[in-house]
Design a protein around this motif. Structure first.
Motif, PDB file in Angstrom:
ATOM      1  N   TYR A 248      24.330  23.599  48.577  1.00 16.98           N
ATOM      2  CA  TYR A 248      25.435  24.486  48.934  1.00 16.98           C
ATOM      3  C   TYR A 248      26.440  24.510  47.791  1.00 16.98           C
ATOM      4  CZ  TYR A 248      23.549  24.082  53.664  1.00 16.98           C
ATOM      5  OH  TYR A 248      22.723  24.094  54.760  1.00 16.98           O
ATOM      6  N   ASN A 249      26.738  25.713  47.298  1.00 17.77           N
ATOM      7  CA  ASN A 249      27.772  25.859  46.274  1.00 17.77           C
ATOM      8  C   ASN A 249      29.144  25.905  46.935  1.00 17.77           C
ATOM      9  OD1 ASN A 249      25.933  25.890  44.224  1.00 17.77           O
ATOM     10  ND2 ASN A 249      26.068  28.090  43.817  1.00 17.77           N
ATOM     11  N   ILE A 250      30.072  25.089  46.425  1.00 15.98           N
ATOM     12  CA  ILE A 250      31.423  25.002  46.978  1.00 15.98           C
ATOM     13  C   ILE A 250      32.402  25.508  45.926  1.00 15.98           C
ATOM     14  CG2 ILE A 250      33.131  23.521  48.073  1.00 15.98           C
ATOM     15  CD1 ILE A 250      30.404  23.620  49.516  1.00 15.98           C
ATOM     16  N   GLY A 251      33.057  26.616  46.206  1.00 17.01           N
ATOM     17  CA  GLY A 251      34.007  27.197  45.264  1.00 17.01           C
ATOM     18  C   GLY A 251      35.283  27.631  45.941  1.00 17.01           C
ATOM     19  N   GLY A 252      36.251  27.987  45.124  1.00 20.82           N
ATOM     20  CA  GLY A 252      37.566  28.359  45.644  1.00 20.82           C
ATOM     21  C   GLY A 252      37.839  29.839  45.662  1.00 20.82           C
ATOM     22  N   TRP A 253      36.881  30.650  45.182  1.00 20.54           N
ATOM     23  CA  TRP A 253      37.083  32.096  45.029  1.00 20.54           C
ATOM     24  C   TRP A 253      38.325  32.375  44.176  1.00 20.54           C
ATOM     25  CZ3 TRP A 253      32.897  34.686  46.523  1.00 20.54           C
ATOM     26  CH2 TRP A 253      32.130  34.206  47.589  1.00 20.54           C
ATOM     27  N   ASN A 254      38.516  31.560  43.135  1.00 19.63           N
ATOM     28  CA  ASN A 254      39.716  31.670  42.294  1.00 19.63           C
ATOM     29  C   ASN A 254      39.324  31.586  40.821  1.00 19.63           C
ATOM     30  OD1 ASN A 254      41.936  31.700  44.258  1.00 19.63           O
ATOM     31  ND2 ASN A 254      41.297  29.615  44.746  1.00 19.63           N
ATOM     32  N   GLU A 255      38.858  32.667  40.236  1.00 24.20           N
ATOM     33  CA  GLU A 255      38.539  32.685  38.818  1.00 24.20           C
ATOM     34  C   GLU A 255      39.806  32.897  37.997  1.00 24.20           C
ATOM     35  OE1 GLU A 255      35.046  34.624  37.125  1.00 24.20           O
ATOM     36  OE2 GLU A 255      34.508  35.225  39.170  1.00 24.20           O
ATOM     37  N   LYS A 256      40.048  31.990  37.067  1.00 24.12           N
ATOM     38  CA  LYS A 256      41.243  32.067  36.228  1.00 24.12           C
ATOM     39  C   LYS A 256      40.883  31.665  34.796  1.00 24.12           C
ATOM     40  CE  LYS A 256      44.173  32.785  39.685  1.00 24.12           C
ATOM     41  NZ  LYS A 256      44.972  34.036  39.814  1.00 24.12           N
ATOM     42  N   ALA A 257      41.442  32.364  33.818  1.00 24.42           N
ATOM     43  CA  ALA A 257      41.322  31.940  32.428  1.00 24.42           C
ATOM     44  C   ALA A 257      42.224  30.734  32.200  1.00 24.42           C
ATOM     45  CB  ALA A 257      41.715  33.070  31.484  1.00 24.42           C
TER      46      ALA A 257
END
Length: 352
Positions: A248-257
């Motif tokens: 299961y991939n766990i991410g924050g849905w927050n792409e930031k440079a």
């Protein structure tokens, strides 16, 4: 009990605190090697809690691990134990091979032998949860879709290669031996108790101490940012309800440079603790030579864990980063204890 390895590190320590915040939770047997990034002061609030048993030791010590499993009979293992800093893996890859690959192998073998000795009901209930990283998938271009669980592995650093190897071992133990595993691959974590070699705590502390804020290359490397408290809740959900053998991939849905992350921290500090000269902390930003093999972009598609288990992060980047900055402002004693001579030597070596 459950056995948590690496439970004095950043993510592991937060998980232990989060787990035991529930008065009805199982106890935790916490095994940690206490390398430079392990910090028992993170767990200071648990020193009188009988549900927390700390053992100083290495997952590579098969005799110790076997004895702990025999003595405490855990119903699950959550494996956070890892060397995790890319820069350190470039300078000294041997530690990453020893801990992340050989250590995981030893832990798997001890756990499999223990599991084989359980009765049928205990066997069915047992879980081995392996915590890994999105870096095993390699790098994305600006237009590539986010990583899913079916992406091929393309690690680009000694760190990510060692974690990829550990993931493969865990998968093989499930398919070969039927050993009950689940794996989670997370994006970049941030939050309280983070050792200040990683970007966010480094920037916060350097800013407050009137030091340069070092940014690799052009600062346009993109990461998905996951608040550590959200990661902990995801691990609880996968441990309880994840399908055996699944990732299961766990991410924050927050792409930031990276540069935008640093500027956001500067803006929050300008508000919460302004510089004495009332100038912006952003004036301390300094661009430094990029590191070798620096992946350009990571992005996690966390749709599977939401569809199958109903998990989604509670924090946005804006809410999570503000909580994080405030925590560092409110906890100078913890910070002072972490910033040791050896840590300053590392910073000088890396960013001079």
């Amino acid at each position: 009990m459950i056995l948590v390895t690496g439970g004095a590190g950043f993510i592991g320590g937060n998980f232990v605190l989060d787990w035991l915040a529930n008065p009805n939770a199982d106890g935790i047997l916490n095994l940690d090697k206490l390398t430079y990034a392990g910090n028992l002061t993170t767990l200071e609030s648990l020193k009188d809690d009988p549900r927390h048993v700390f053992v100083h030791g290495d997952i590579g010590d098969k005799a110790l691990v076997a004895q702990l499993l025999k003595d405490y009979q855990p119903r699950a293992i959550v494996n956070f134990a890892a060397e995790s800093h890319v820069d350190r893996s470039i300078h000294g890859p041997a530690d990453f091979v020893n801990t992340n690959i050989v250590g995981t192998f030893n832990l798997l073998e001890c756990a499999r032998e223990y599991w084989n000795g359980l009765d049928d009901a205990e066997k069915k209930a047992f879980r081995f949860h392996h915590v890994s990283t999105d870096e095993v998938y390699g790098s994305l271009s600006a237009t590539d879709p986010a990583f899913t669980e079916t992406n091929s592995y393309e690690p680009n650093s000694p760190y990510s290669a060692s974690k990829a190897a550990s993931d493969h071992l865990v998968r093989a133990w499930f398919h070969t031996y039927g050993f009950p595993v689940v794996t989670t691959n997370c994006s970049n974590n941030y939050g309280p108790y983070h050792f200040p070699e990683k970007l966010i705590p480094l920037v916060i502390l350097n800013a407050l101490n009137s030091k340069a804020l070092p940014i690799y290359g052009d600062g346009q490397q993109i990461r998905d940012w996951l608040y550590v408290g959200d990661h902990c809740s995801a691990i609880r959900e996968v441990l309880a309800h994840g399908k055996l053998g699944e990732t299961y991939n766990i991410g924050g849905w927050n792409e930031k440079a990276n540069i935008d992350v640093v500027k956001t921290i500067c803006t929050i500090l300008d508000e919460l603790q302004p510089r004495p000269d009332n100038k912006s902390y952003s004036e301390q930003i300094t661009f430094v030579k990029d590191r070798p093999g620096h992946d350009r972009r990571y992005a996690i598609d966390a749709g599977k864990v939401e569809r199958e288990l109903g998990w989604r992060p509670a924090e946005t980047f804006d809410t999570g980063i503000r909580k994080t900055v405030q925590w560092y402002l409110d906890n100078p004693v913890w910070v002072e204890g972490v910033v040791s001579g050896s840590y300053r030597d590392w910073l000088q070596k890396q960013y001079s």
